[in-house]
Design a protein around this motif. Structure first.
Motif, PDB file in Angstrom:
ATOM      1  N   SER A 150      11.188  15.322  36.557  1.00 55.06           N
ATOM      2  CA  SER A 150      12.304  16.052  36.376  1.00 55.06           C
ATOM      3  C   SER A 150      12.495  16.562  35.905  1.00 55.06           C
ATOM      4  O   SER A 150      11.523  17.598  35.132  1.00 55.06           O
ATOM      5  N   ASN A 151      14.087  16.946  35.882  1.00 53.19           N
ATOM      6  CA  ASN A 151      13.612  17.827  34.985  1.00 53.19           C
ATOM      7  C   ASN A 151      13.076  19.852  35.482  1.00 53.19           C
ATOM      8  O   ASN A 151      12.936  20.600  34.394  1.00 53.19           O
ATOM      9  N   GLY A 152      13.112  19.707  36.454  1.00 51.30           N
ATOM     10  CA  GLY A 152      12.783  21.567  36.996  1.00 51.30           C
ATOM     11  C   GLY A 152      11.111  21.401  36.929  1.00 51.30           C
ATOM     12  O   GLY A 152      10.497  22.461  37.120  1.00 51.30           O
ATOM     13  N   TYR A 153      10.550  20.610  36.798  1.00 49.10           N
ATOM     14  CA  TYR A 153       8.966  20.387  37.113  1.00 49.10           C
ATOM     15  C   TYR A 153       8.442  19.504  38.343  1.00 49.10           C
ATOM     16  O   TYR A 153       8.910  19.181  38.480  1.00 49.10           O
ATOM     17  N   THR A 154       7.125  20.430  38.604  1.00 50.27           N
ATOM     18  CA  THR A 154       6.708  19.627  39.159  1.00 50.27           C
ATOM     19  C   THR A 154       4.935  19.587  38.860  1.00 50.27           C
ATOM     20  O   THR A 154       4.220  20.057  37.993  1.00 50.27           O
ATOM     21  N   ASP A 155       4.090  18.701  39.830  1.00 52.19           N
ATOM     22  CA  ASP A 155       3.136  18.332  39.137  1.00 52.19           C
ATOM     23  C   ASP A 155       1.864  18.907  40.432  1.00 52.19           C
ATOM     24  O   ASP A 155       1.970  18.148  41.162  1.00 52.19           O
ATOM     25  N   SER A 156       0.832  19.446  40.569  1.00 47.02           N
ATOM     26  CA  SER A 156       0.337  19.742  41.660  1.00 47.02           C
ATOM     27  C   SER A 156      -1.497  19.439  41.405  1.00 47.02           C
ATOM     28  O   SER A 156      -1.666  19.712  40.227  1.00 47.02           O
ATOM     29  N   THR A 157      -1.199  19.297  42.533  1.00 49.69           N
ATOM     30  CA  THR A 157      -3.407  18.121  42.463  1.00 49.69           C
ATOM     31  C   THR A 157      -3.618  19.572  43.493  1.00 49.69           C
ATOM     32  O   THR A 157      -3.856  19.734  44.508  1.00 49.69           O
ATOM     33  N   THR A 158      -5.137  19.779  42.906  1.00 42.70           N
ATOM     34  CA  THR A 158      -5.382  20.462  43.805  1.00 42.70           C
ATOM     35  C   THR A 158      -6.587  19.551  45.318  1.00 42.70           C
ATOM     36  O   THR A 158      -7.171  18.625  44.841  1.00 42.70           O
ATOM     37  N   ILE A 159      -6.183  19.752  46.447  1.00 43.49           N
ATOM     38  CA  ILE A 159      -7.109  19.344  47.152  1.00 43.49           C
ATOM     39  C   ILE A 159      -7.938  19.799  47.894  1.00 43.49           C
ATOM     40  O   ILE A 159      -9.399  19.780  48.248  1.00 43.49           O
ATOM     41  N   LEU A 160      -7.668  21.196  48.373  1.00 44.23           N
ATOM     42  CA  LEU A 160      -9.160  22.236  48.981  1.00 44.23           C
ATOM     43  C   LEU A 160      -9.051  23.384  48.216  1.00 44.23           C
ATOM     44  O   LEU A 160      -7.912  23.898  48.041  1.00 44.23           O
ATOM     45  N   GLU A 161     -10.115  23.902  48.234  1.00 46.23           N
ATOM     46  CA  GLU A 161     -10.230  25.228  47.712  1.00 46.23           C
ATOM     47  C   GLU A 161     -11.170  25.916  47.280  1.00 46.23           C
ATOM     48  O   GLU A 161     -12.564  25.440  48.129  1.00 46.23           O
ATOM     49  N   GLY A 162     -11.431  27.531  47.998  1.00 52.20           N
ATOM     50  CA  GLY A 162     -12.561  28.179  48.061  1.00 52.20           C
ATOM     51  C   GLY A 162     -12.194  29.746  47.754  1.00 52.20           C
ATOM     52  O   GLY A 162     -11.333  29.977  48.197  1.00 52.20           O
ATOM     53  N   PRO A 163     -12.882  30.524  47.834  1.00 51.20           N
ATOM     54  CA  PRO A 163     -13.090  31.987  48.533  1.00 51.20           C
ATOM     55  C   PRO A 163     -13.831  32.064  49.891  1.00 51.20           C
ATOM     56  O   PRO A 163     -14.208  31.125  50.077  1.00 51.20           O
ATOM     57  N   ASN A 164     -13.321  32.888  50.260  1.00 56.16           N
ATOM     58  CA  ASN A 164     -13.461  33.720  51.727  1.00 56.16           C
ATOM     59  C   ASN A 164     -13.460  34.668  52.166  1.00 56.16           C
ATOM     60  O   ASN A 164     -11.874  35.698  51.114  1.00 56.16           O
ATOM     61  N   SER A 165     -14.385  35.544  52.951  1.00 53.33           N
ATOM     62  CA  SER A 165     -14.411  36.317  52.769  1.00 53.33           C
ATOM     63  C   SER A 165     -13.348  37.555  54.022  1.00 53.33           C
ATOM     64  O   SER A 165     -13.311  38.231  53.985  1.00 53.33           O
ATOM     65  N   SER A 205      22.848  24.108  49.243  1.00 56.33           N
ATOM     66  CA  SER A 205      21.117  25.473  49.206  1.00 56.33           C
ATOM     67  C   SER A 205      20.150  25.533  48.096  1.00 56.33           C
ATOM     68  O   SER A 205      18.858  25.676  48.319  1.00 56.33           O
ATOM     69  N   GLU A 206      20.544  23.911  46.761  1.00 54.32           N
ATOM     70  CA  GLU A 206      19.212  24.184  46.226  1.00 54.32           C
ATOM     71  C   GLU A 206      17.897  23.323  47.053  1.00 54.32           C
ATOM     72  O   GLU A 206      17.027  23.429  46.683  1.00 54.32           O
ATOM     73  N   GLN A 207      18.019  22.485  48.001  1.00 56.41           N
ATOM     74  CA  GLN A 207      17.362  21.644  48.889  1.00 56.41           C
ATOM     75  C   GLN A 207      16.571  22.717  49.857  1.00 56.41           C
ATOM     76  O   GLN A 207      15.635  22.289  50.851  1.00 56.41           O
ATOM     77  N   LEU A 208      17.191  24.001  50.162  1.00 56.19           N
ATOM     78  CA  LEU A 208      17.250  25.463  51.097  1.00 56.19           C
ATOM     79  C   LEU A 208      16.183  25.720  50.324  1.00 56.19           C
ATOM     80  O   LEU A 208      15.128  26.197  50.583  1.00 56.19           O
ATOM     81  N   LEU A 209      16.412  26.416  49.126  1.00 55.86           N
ATOM     82  CA  LEU A 209      16.180  27.211  48.033  1.00 55.86           C
ATOM     83  C   LEU A 209      15.382  26.349  47.317  1.00 55.86           C
ATOM     84  O   LEU A 209      16.507  26.443  46.588  1.00 55.86           O
ATOM     85  N   HIS A 210      14.347  26.171  46.544  1.00 53.40           N
ATOM     86  CA  HIS A 210      14.180  25.688  45.349  1.00 53.40           C
ATOM     87  C   HIS A 210      12.631  26.299  44.299  1.00 53.40           C
ATOM     88  O   HIS A 210      11.680  26.828  44.175  1.00 53.40           O
ATOM     89  N   LYS A 211      13.698  25.945  43.098  1.00 51.69           N
ATOM     90  CA  LYS A 211      12.485  27.146  42.388  1.00 51.69           C
ATOM     91  C   LYS A 211      12.748  25.614  40.781  1.00 51.69           C
ATOM     92  O   LYS A 211      13.498  25.001  40.561  1.00 51.69           O
ATOM     93  N   ASP A 212      10.866  26.151  40.131  1.00 52.40           N
ATOM     94  CA  ASP A 212      11.140  25.122  39.352  1.00 52.40           C
ATOM     95  C   ASP A 212       9.606  25.334  38.743  1.00 52.40           C
ATOM     96  O   ASP A 212       9.075  26.733  39.087  1.00 52.40           O
ATOM     97  N   LEU A 213       9.095  24.925  38.176  1.00 50.64           N
ATOM     98  CA  LEU A 213       8.138  24.571  36.998  1.00 50.64           C
ATOM     99  C   LEU A 213       7.250  24.465  37.212  1.00 50.64           C
ATOM    100  O   LEU A 213       6.821  22.937  37.102  1.00 50.64           O
ATOM    101  N   GLU A 214       5.530  25.270  37.518  1.00 51.21           N
ATOM    102  CA  GLU A 214       4.456  24.356  37.459  1.00 51.21           C
ATOM    103  C   GLU A 214       3.334  23.801  36.138  1.00 51.21           C
ATOM    104  O   GLU A 214       3.329  24.543  35.782  1.00 51.21           O
ATOM    105  N   ILE A 215       3.451  22.197  36.444  1.00 49.23           N
ATOM    106  CA  ILE A 215       2.124  22.069  35.558  1.00 49.23           C
ATOM    107  C   ILE A 215       0.699  21.913  36.572  1.00 49.23           C
ATOM    108  O   ILE A 215       0.508  20.911  37.775  1.00 49.23           O
ATOM    109  N   LYS A 216      -0.321  22.004  36.838  1.00 44.74           N
ATOM    110  CA  LYS A 216      -0.882  21.664  36.676  1.00 44.74           C
ATOM    111  C   LYS A 216      -2.414  21.502  36.627  1.00 44.74           C
ATOM    112  O   LYS A 216      -2.705  21.686  35.299  1.00 44.74           O
ATOM    113  N   GLU A 217      -2.882  20.458  36.958  1.00 46.99           N
ATOM    114  CA  GLU A 217      -3.921  19.366  36.956  1.00 46.99           C
ATOM    115  C   GLU A 217      -4.854  20.133  37.098  1.00 46.99           C
ATOM    116  O   GLU A 217      -5.514  20.802  37.227  1.00 46.99           O
TER     117      GLU A 217
END
Length: 295
Positions: A186-201, A283-295
């Motif tokens: 709520s209140n324009g925040y999101t909580d993100s969880t990393t599923i995959l990550e890595g470097p790649n050339s 338009s809020e459902q087509l373009l959305h802006k929020d603040l991310e909280i990352k685990e």
């Protein structure tokens, strides 16, 4: 009948036909997606469908007339946009707009303001739960890749609190990619969880990269510049016939971040214009802006 999703017809499609190898003519589909042409027994017909941004199958239909036929259906299997048409259905406002760069290239630009903020813009078409989505992107900041990330937002049902979606995003300067699941708070925040990550050339020195996600219900493949870099089945599809997907930009380390996109492509069996499936969306459902909280 020209179908978008197996049920709904598409108006304004040109149905071209060649009869006995003579020059092509065309008819238009009506408001319900129906069309008809007249032909004699044993006439040889070649028929195909065309509409801006759309790709249809079969392409073409070819047969010899042996009676009335009412089962020729051209279904949408692809939708593309090079952003040269401002009326193609993408949202435009202070954060996202059609532009021409210094060389006259047509692009779609997203501006993010505020460290930790992201902007998502969904495409004008919705798609079934298995699809392929690709786009070319690059950072337009003066100092590339130090300000944030860009990528593809997908598996979106809505941007309402309690819902969730996924993002495939990259930081080419560090040759870094990640897949994150984002839960909407709520209140324009999101909580993100990393599923995959890595470097790649595989990332290009120019900073311009082709990103692609391939979704087969509960499996996701991530591609950079036409090569698979990772995949997972740790993916939760929505319990829905159709989902949304689109463009993503994230201001990670600076107060603003600008990203430009080109050559957006969707492939699937069955599409529908967003308004037909999702109803009249703000338009809020087509373009959305929020603040991310990352685990």
């Amino acid at each position: 009948m020209t179908e978008a999703d197996g049920r709904e017809g598409i108006a304004g499609v040109k149905i071209y036909y060649e009869k006995n190898y003579y020059s092509a003519r065309y008819v238009w589909t009506d408001s319900s997606g129906y069309w008809s042409i007249w032909a004699d027994e044993n006439d040889r017909l070649l028929i195909w469908a065309e509409k801006a941004h759309h790709m249809f199958q079969p392409a073409p239909a070819k047969f010899t007339v042996d009676g009335k036929r009412d089962n020729i259906n051209f279904q949408v299997v692809g939708w593309s946009d090079n952003f040269s048409d401002p009326n193609s259905g993408w949202v435009e406002d202070s954060y996202a707009k059609f532009i021409k760069d210094g060389t006259g290239e047509d692009l779609y630009e997203i501006l993010v303001t505020g460290v930790g903020s992201s902007v998502k813009v969904t495409a004008p078409m919705v798609m079934p739960t298995s699809y392929t989505l690709g786009v070319t992107g690059y950072t337009a900041d003066v100092l590339p890749d130090v300000g944030g990330m860009y990528g593809i937002v997908f598996n979106v049902y809505s941007f309402s609190p309690g819902d969730y979606y996924y993002v495939f995003r990259v930081r080419p300067g560090d040759a870094y990619y990640e897949l994150v699941k984002v839960e909407i708070l709520s209140n324009g925040y999101t909580d993100s969880t990393t599923i995959l990550e890595g470097p790649n050339s595989i990332f290009t020195d120019s900073g311009i990269n082709i990103l692609e996600v391939r979704v087969n219900w509960n499996k996701v493949e991530l591609c950079v510049n036409n090569e698979v870099v990772d995949s997972t089945t740790n993916f939760l599809p929505h319990d829905s016939s159709f989902v949304q997907a689109g463009l993503y930009a994230y201001a990670e380390a600076k107060s603003s971040h600008t990203v430009r996109f080109d050559d957006f492509n969707l492939s699937a069996i069955g599409f529908s214009p967003r308004w037909k499936v999702m109803g009249v969306m703000s338009s809020e459902q087509l373009l959305h802006k929020d603040l991310e909280i990352k685990e």
